[in-house]
Structure formats: C-alpha cells, structure tokens
Design a protein around this motif. Structure first.
Motif, PDB file in Angstrom:
ATOM      1  N   PHE A   1       0.822  -1.208   0.000  1.00 58.44           N
ATOM      2  CA  PHE A   1       0.000   0.000   0.000  1.00 58.44           C
ATOM      3  C   PHE A   1       0.860   1.263   0.000  1.00 58.44           C
ATOM      4  CE2 PHE A   1      -3.357  -2.961   0.945  1.00 58.44           C
ATOM      5  CZ  PHE A   1      -4.432  -2.420   0.257  1.00 58.44           C
ATOM      6  N   ASP A   2       2.006   1.236   0.689  1.00 56.60           N
ATOM      7  CA  ASP A   2       2.917   2.385   0.647  1.00 56.60           C
ATOM      8  C   ASP A   2       3.366   2.650  -0.781  1.00 56.60           C
ATOM      9  OD1 ASP A   2       2.813   2.686   3.391  1.00 56.60           O
ATOM     10  OD2 ASP A   2       4.834   1.900   3.765  1.00 56.60           O
ATOM     11  N   SER A   3       3.676   1.593  -1.515  1.00 56.30           N
ATOM     12  CA  SER A   3       4.239   1.756  -2.856  1.00 56.30           C
ATOM     13  C   SER A   3       3.204   2.169  -3.897  1.00 56.30           C
ATOM     14  CB  SER A   3       4.946   0.466  -3.297  1.00 56.30           C
ATOM     15  OG  SER A   3       4.012  -0.571  -3.502  1.00 56.30           O
ATOM     16  N   VAL A   4       1.933   1.927  -3.647  1.00 54.01           N
ATOM     17  CA  VAL A   4       0.909   2.259  -4.650  1.00 54.01           C
ATOM     18  C   VAL A   4       0.080   3.484  -4.286  1.00 54.01           C
ATOM     19  CG1 VAL A   4       0.688  -0.146  -5.406  1.00 54.01           C
ATOM     20  CG2 VAL A   4      -0.933   0.768  -3.725  1.00 54.01           C
ATOM     21  N   ALA A   5       0.352   4.111  -3.144  1.00 52.56           N
ATOM     22  CA  ALA A   5      -0.510   5.190  -2.651  1.00 52.56           C
ATOM     23  C   ALA A   5      -0.755   6.275  -3.690  1.00 52.56           C
ATOM     24  CB  ALA A   5       0.074   5.801  -1.377  1.00 52.56           C
ATOM     25  N   SER A   6       0.294   6.714  -4.381  1.00 51.36           N
ATOM     26  CA  SER A   6       0.117   7.825  -5.320  1.00 51.36           C
ATOM     27  C   SER A   6      -0.648   7.411  -6.575  1.00 51.36           C
ATOM     28  CB  SER A   6       1.470   8.430  -5.702  1.00 51.36           C
ATOM     29  OG  SER A   6       2.254   7.471  -6.367  1.00 51.36           O
ATOM     30  N   ASN A   7      -0.716   6.118  -6.844  1.00 51.44           N
ATOM     31  CA  ASN A   7      -1.425   5.635  -8.031  1.00 51.44           C
ATOM     32  C   ASN A   7      -2.620   4.761  -7.680  1.00 51.44           C
ATOM     33  OD1 ASN A   7       0.362   6.747 -10.030  1.00 51.44           O
ATOM     34  ND2 ASN A   7       1.869   5.264  -9.306  1.00 51.44           N
ATOM     35  N   TYR A   8      -3.115   4.873  -6.440  1.00 53.11           N
ATOM     36  CA  TYR A   8      -4.145   3.957  -5.960  1.00 53.11           C
ATOM     37  C   TYR A   8      -5.426   4.023  -6.784  1.00 53.11           C
ATOM     38  CZ  TYR A   8      -7.006   1.357  -2.670  1.00 53.11           C
ATOM     39  OH  TYR A   8      -7.830   0.425  -2.104  1.00 53.11           O
ATOM     40  N   ASP A   9      -5.923   5.223  -7.071  1.00 52.72           N
ATOM     41  CA  ASP A   9      -7.160   5.332  -7.844  1.00 52.72           C
ATOM     42  C   ASP A   9      -6.954   4.869  -9.282  1.00 52.72           C
ATOM     43  OD1 ASP A   9      -8.737   6.175  -5.722  1.00 52.72           O
ATOM     44  OD2 ASP A   9      -8.219   8.275  -6.037  1.00 52.72           O
ATOM     45  N   LEU A  10      -5.782   5.161  -9.841  1.00 51.38           N
ATOM     46  CA  LEU A  10      -5.472   4.682 -11.189  1.00 51.38           C
ATOM     47  C   LEU A  10      -5.434   3.155 -11.214  1.00 51.38           C
ATOM     48  CD1 LEU A  10      -4.669   5.413 -14.091  1.00 51.38           C
ATOM     49  CD2 LEU A  10      -2.287   5.476 -13.307  1.00 51.38           C
TER      50      LEU A  10
END
Length: 127
Positions: free
Chosen positions: A32-41
């Motif tokens: 989750f830390d690694s995907v936070a900035s692209n989570y909605d994408l």
C-alpha cells in the motif's frame, strides 16, 4: 494423538509466496505504501473504471447533506476519494458547506496522498 506444540513457525500466503505470519503485516503495508500515489489509477485498471460508478452510487444512496449538515468518519478512507465525494454531494446537491468528513486509515502513505489531493480542493483552508 500428538499434544506437543510444533516448533515450526506459522506461515501464511502473500501473493504466490508463503511467508512467516509475523511478516505479512509489514509486507501488506509495503504494497500500500508503494501504490498510494497511483491507488485510484490502479483501481481504475482493476475494475475497468467501475469502482467510480460504485462510489457514485454509494454517495447517491447516502445523500449527505439532504437532512442538514453531517459529520462523517471515513474508516479505511485511503486517499479520501469517498470523503471528497461526500463533501461535493452535500455542497452541490444541498448547498451544504458545513458537513465534515474525518478520514482515518492505518496506512500513513495513503493518508499523505489524500492530504496532497485535499490541498488542491476548495475545501482546504475553508474552515
């Protein structure tokens, strides 16, 4: 019948790997830390964009602001997309500028991303 405890550490699954139970929490947090900035994408890709329709349907059923200002807590709110939808619906549908939403999430990176997004909205510094 064997009543002695096994000395083998308990394991669990993480994707395609078997890992010690005690390390799974940190592995999940790392994802989750690694995907936070692209989570909605990422949600767009995995659901073919349908997650946005589900969220819109949820908010239209919730009807925030329809009975006056509300105070919400968005548990496991991640990047705050539901929270912003609540505020938008209350403001646009009912001229409600007093409803509030507190977002809580176990993952600090998701909350940081949500804060970055929130700062770009009209709600930042409005209260």
């Amino acid at each position: 019948h064997n009543t002695t405890a096994s000395s083998e550490p308990k394991t669990t699954h993480f994707g395609y790997k078997t890992v010690p139970e005690e390390s799974k929490e940190s592995l999940v947090r790392g994802v989750f830390d690694s995907v936070a900035s692209n989570y909605d994408l990422m949600n767009d890709a995995m659901s073919l964009g349908i997650h946005r329709l589900w969220k819109d349907d949820f908010i239209s059923r919730l009807r925030p602001g329809s009975k006056g200002p509300v105070r919400c807590i968005d548990v496991a709110g991640g990047t705050g997309d539901i929270a912003l939808r609540i505020l938008d619906h209350a403001r646009e549908g009912y001229a409600d500028r007093e409803s509030t939403v507190d977002v809580v999430d176990i993952n600090a990176e998701m909350l940081k991303e949500g804060h970055v997004r929130f700062k770009k909205t009209m709600y930042y510094n409005s209260g």
